[in-house]
Write a protein that holds these residues in place. Sequence first.
Motif, PDB file in Angstrom:
ATOM      1  N   GLU A  46      -5.040  10.576  -4.129  1.00 10.74           N
ATOM      2  CA  GLU A  46      -3.895   9.567  -4.032  1.00 10.74           C
ATOM      3  C   GLU A  46      -3.489   9.483  -2.608  1.00 10.74           C
ATOM      4  O   GLU A  46      -3.708  10.386  -1.858  1.00 10.74           O
ATOM      5  CB  GLU A  46      -2.858  10.208  -4.843  1.00 10.74           C
ATOM      6  N   ILE A  47      -3.090   7.932  -2.258  1.00 10.93           N
ATOM      7  CA  ILE A  47      -2.552   7.690  -1.137  1.00 10.93           C
ATOM      8  C   ILE A  47      -1.351   8.482  -0.928  1.00 10.93           C
ATOM      9  O   ILE A  47      -0.521   8.443  -1.955  1.00 10.93           O
ATOM     10  CB  ILE A  47      -2.402   6.258  -1.018  1.00 10.93           C
ATOM     11  N   ARG A 101       3.142   1.809  -0.589  1.00  6.55           N
ATOM     12  CA  ARG A 101       2.951   3.251   0.145  1.00  6.55           C
ATOM     13  C   ARG A 101       4.341   3.887   0.678  1.00  6.55           C
ATOM     14  O   ARG A 101       4.303   5.069   0.878  1.00  6.55           O
ATOM     15  CB  ARG A 101       1.896   2.898   1.232  1.00  6.55           C
TER      16      ARG A 101
END
Length: 154
Positions: A46-47, A101
């Motif tokens: 995962e980011i 993000r």
Amino acid sequence: MNCPFCSHNDSKVIDSRPTDEGQAIRRRRECISCSKRFTTYEKIDEIPLIVVKKNGNREPYNRNKILNGVIRSCEKRPVSMKDIENLVDGIEKQIHNTMEREITTELIGNLVIDKIKDLDGVAYVRFASVYREFKDINTFMDEVKKILSEKPSL
């Protein structure tokens, strides 16, 4: 994947099965060179999520901060740890579904407020008093009155 025993770079998969409720795959492998077996796990990478605080500072997302805040709000209340975990899981799912993000502490706080209100009224008022930084008793009472008008069963 290098063998942890002989460092050979080729292996074959002997067994593969989902783990962590389908969030990862466990693979049993056998080294082509030395025939020893070892286990690997495959997960989605995962980011990393960044939380933007009120003062503009940024820090990595930390699930435990939400969990600890909810636990503190639910102290001495008839709320199970499973219910708390489910609440935090739901919040976390909503956060990740934003596909952003960076996420603000304001958004996280509002998600907690929305979810905890349905979990326990007292826990809601406790969390809200810290999150919304009630300055005096009148602000606190206004919030309690608002809750009582929404849910007369408290």
